[in-house]
Motif scaffolding. Structure first.
Motif, mmCIF file in Angstrom:
data_model
loop_
_atom_site.group_PDB
_atom_site.id
_atom_site.type_symbol
_atom_site.label_atom_id
_atom_site.label_comp_id
_atom_site.label_asym_id
_atom_site.label_seq_id
_atom_site.Cartn_x
_atom_site.Cartn_y
_atom_site.Cartn_z
ATOM 1 N N GLN A 88 0.831 -1.203 0.000
ATOM 2 C CA GLN A 88 0.000 0.000 0.000
ATOM 3 C C GLN A 88 0.867 1.255 0.000
ATOM 4 O O GLN A 88 0.583 2.211 -0.720
ATOM 5 N N ASP A 89 1.952 1.248 0.786
ATOM 6 C CA ASP A 89 2.872 2.394 0.808
ATOM 7 C C ASP A 89 3.508 2.625 -0.564
ATOM 8 O O ASP A 89 3.624 3.762 -1.031
ATOM 9 N N ALA A 90 3.921 1.545 -1.229
ATOM 10 C CA ALA A 90 4.534 1.664 -2.558
ATOM 11 C C ALA A 90 3.531 2.213 -3.573
ATOM 12 O O ALA A 90 3.867 3.075 -4.385
ATOM 13 N N ILE A 91 2.299 1.741 -3.502
ATOM 14 C CA ILE A 91 1.255 2.231 -4.407
ATOM 15 C C ILE A 91 1.000 3.719 -4.156
ATOM 16 O O ILE A 91 0.908 4.512 -5.097
ATOM 17 N N ASP A 92 0.897 4.092 -2.868
ATOM 18 C CA ASP A 92 0.674 5.502 -2.524
ATOM 19 C C ASP A 92 1.786 6.385 -3.088
ATOM 20 O O ASP A 92 1.519 7.447 -3.645
ATOM 21 N N ASP A 93 3.039 5.930 -2.942
ATOM 22 C CA ASP A 93 4.174 6.691 -3.470
ATOM 23 C C ASP A 93 4.095 6.839 -4.989
ATOM 24 O O ASP A 93 4.350 7.920 -5.532
ATOM 25 N N MET A 94 3.733 5.756 -5.668
ATOM 26 C CA MET A 94 3.644 5.800 -7.132
ATOM 27 C C MET A 94 2.540 6.747 -7.597
ATOM 28 O O MET A 94 2.694 7.456 -8.589
ATOM 29 N N GLU A 103 3.721 10.357 -7.088
ATOM 30 C CA GLU A 103 4.740 10.733 -8.073
ATOM 31 C C GLU A 103 4.191 10.757 -9.497
ATOM 32 O O GLU A 103 4.924 11.020 -10.447
ATOM 33 N N GLY A 104 2.917 10.429 -9.653
ATOM 34 C CA GLY A 104 2.301 10.456 -10.970
ATOM 35 C C GLY A 104 2.655 9.267 -11.845
ATOM 36 O O GLY A 104 2.462 9.314 -13.059
ATOM 37 N N LEU A 105 3.175 8.201 -11.250
ATOM 38 C CA LEU A 105 3.567 7.019 -12.017
ATOM 39 C C LEU A 105 2.415 6.035 -12.214
ATOM 40 O O LEU A 105 2.527 5.102 -13.005
ATOM 41 N N MET A 106 1.314 6.274 -11.508
ATOM 42 C CA MET A 106 0.174 5.364 -11.587
ATOM 43 C C MET A 106 -1.094 6.156 -11.288
ATOM 44 O O MET A 106 -1.098 6.987 -10.380
ATOM 45 N N PRO A 107 -2.167 5.909 -12.037
ATOM 46 C CA PRO A 107 -3.425 6.590 -11.724
ATOM 47 C C PRO A 107 -4.012 6.045 -10.412
ATOM 48 O O PRO A 107 -3.884 4.857 -10.113
ATOM 49 N N SER A 108 -4.645 6.901 -9.632
ATOM 50 C CA SER A 108 -5.175 6.491 -8.320
ATOM 51 C C SER A 108 -6.242 5.405 -8.443
ATOM 52 O O SER A 108 -6.408 4.608 -7.521
ATOM 53 N N ARG A 109 -6.926 5.330 -9.584
ATOM 54 C CA ARG A 109 -7.967 4.309 -9.745
ATOM 55 C C ARG A 109 -7.399 2.883 -9.741
ATOM 56 O O ARG A 109 -8.125 1.917 -9.542
ATOM 57 N N MET A 110 -6.087 2.756 -9.944
ATOM 58 C CA MET A 110 -5.452 1.431 -9.951
ATOM 59 C C MET A 110 -5.246 0.872 -8.541
ATOM 60 O O MET A 110 -5.047 -0.321 -8.373
ATOM 61 N N GLN A 111 -5.285 1.732 -7.515
ATOM 62 C CA GLN A 111 -5.052 1.287 -6.145
ATOM 63 C C GLN A 111 -5.972 0.140 -5.746
ATOM 64 O O GLN A 111 -5.516 -0.883 -5.247
ATOM 65 N N SER A 112 -7.268 0.317 -5.961
ATOM 66 C CA SER A 112 -8.221 -0.712 -5.531
ATOM 67 C C SER A 112 -8.063 -1.993 -6.345
ATOM 68 O O SER A 112 -8.221 -3.093 -5.814
ATOM 69 N N VAL A 113 -7.723 -1.871 -7.619
ATOM 70 C CA VAL A 113 -7.509 -3.050 -8.464
ATOM 71 C C VAL A 113 -6.307 -3.853 -7.959
ATOM 72 O O VAL A 113 -6.378 -5.074 -7.804
ATOM 73 N N ILE A 114 -5.221 -3.159 -7.673
ATOM 74 C CA ILE A 114 -4.009 -3.834 -7.207
ATOM 75 C C ILE A 114 -4.238 -4.475 -5.844
ATOM 76 O O ILE A 114 -3.857 -5.631 -5.618
ATOM 77 N N MET A 115 -4.885 -3.770 -4.933
ATOM 78 C CA MET A 115 -5.118 -4.326 -3.602
ATOM 79 C C MET A 115 -6.086 -5.508 -3.659
ATOM 80 O O MET A 115 -5.937 -6.478 -2.920
ATOM 81 N N SER A 116 -7.035 -5.478 -4.570
ATOM 82 C CA SER A 116 -7.943 -6.609 -4.752
ATOM 83 C C SER A 116 -7.179 -7.839 -5.251
ATOM 84 O O SER A 116 -7.409 -8.966 -4.796
ATOM 85 N N GLU A 117 -6.251 -7.620 -6.187
ATOM 86 C CA GLU A 117 -5.408 -8.721 -6.677
ATOM 87 C C GLU A 117 -4.504 -9.246 -5.571
ATOM 88 O O GLU A 117 -4.254 -10.448 -5.471
#
Length: 126
Positions: A38-44, A47-61
Motif C-alpha cells: 500500500q505504501d509503494a502504491i501511494d508513493d507511485m 509521483e504520478g507514475l500510476m493513476p489512483s484508480r489502480m489502487q483498488s484493483v491492485i489491492m484486490s489482486e
C-alpha cells in the motif's frame, strides 16, 4: 462475547483449504507485506507514475494472491495453546482471545500473556 475457562488449541493446515473455492478477505492488508504494498502504491500515485484508480484493483489482486498462496503454497503448521478468555463469531469471522498463550510453528515457540486470533471462513458462500 462469552467467557470460558480451560484451554484452547488450534491446528491449521493450508491443505484443508486447497480443494475449496475461497473467499478473499482484506485481512492481510494490515500485514507487513500488505502495508508495504500500500505504501509503494501511494508513493507511485503521488509521483504520478500510476493513476489512483489502480489502487483498488491492485489491492484486490493482492487479496486474491495472498489467500491463494497461503492456501496452496505453504507447508507450515501452527499450534496455539492457552486459556480461552473470550470468543465470538460474527459474519463468518471467528475471534478468539487466549491468555497465558503459546504459539508454535515449525521449530519456533513463543509464549505470551495474551493472543488474539482472527479466523475467516475460507469457503465460498454463494
Amino acid at each position: 462475547s462469552h467467557k470460558a475457562s480451560g484451554s484452547a488449541s488450534a491446528r491449521f493446515s493450508p491443505d484443508s483449504m486447497a480443494a475449496r473455492p475461497t473467499v478473499c478477505y482484506e485481512l492481510y492488508r494490515s500485514s507487513t507485506i500488505g502495508e508495504c504494498l500500500q505504501d509503494a502504491i501511494d508513493d507511485m500515485v503521488k509521483e504520478g507514475l500510476m493513476p489512483s484508480r489502480m489502487q483498488s484493483v491492485i489491492m484486490s489482486e493482492f487479496d486474491k494472491s495472498i489467500t491463494y498462496a497461503l492456501a496452496n503454497k505453504t507447508k507450515s503448521k501452527a499450534t496455539f495453546k492457552g486459556h480461552l478468555h473470550t470468543y465470538r463469531h460474527v459474519d463468518d469471522v471467528w475471534t478468539f482471545i487466549l491468555e497465558d498463550a503459546s504459539f508454535k510453528m515449525d521449530h519456533v515457540s513463543v509464549e505470551m500473556e495474551s493472543l488474539k486470533i482472527v479466523a475467516c471462513d475460507g469457503k465460498a458462500t454463494a
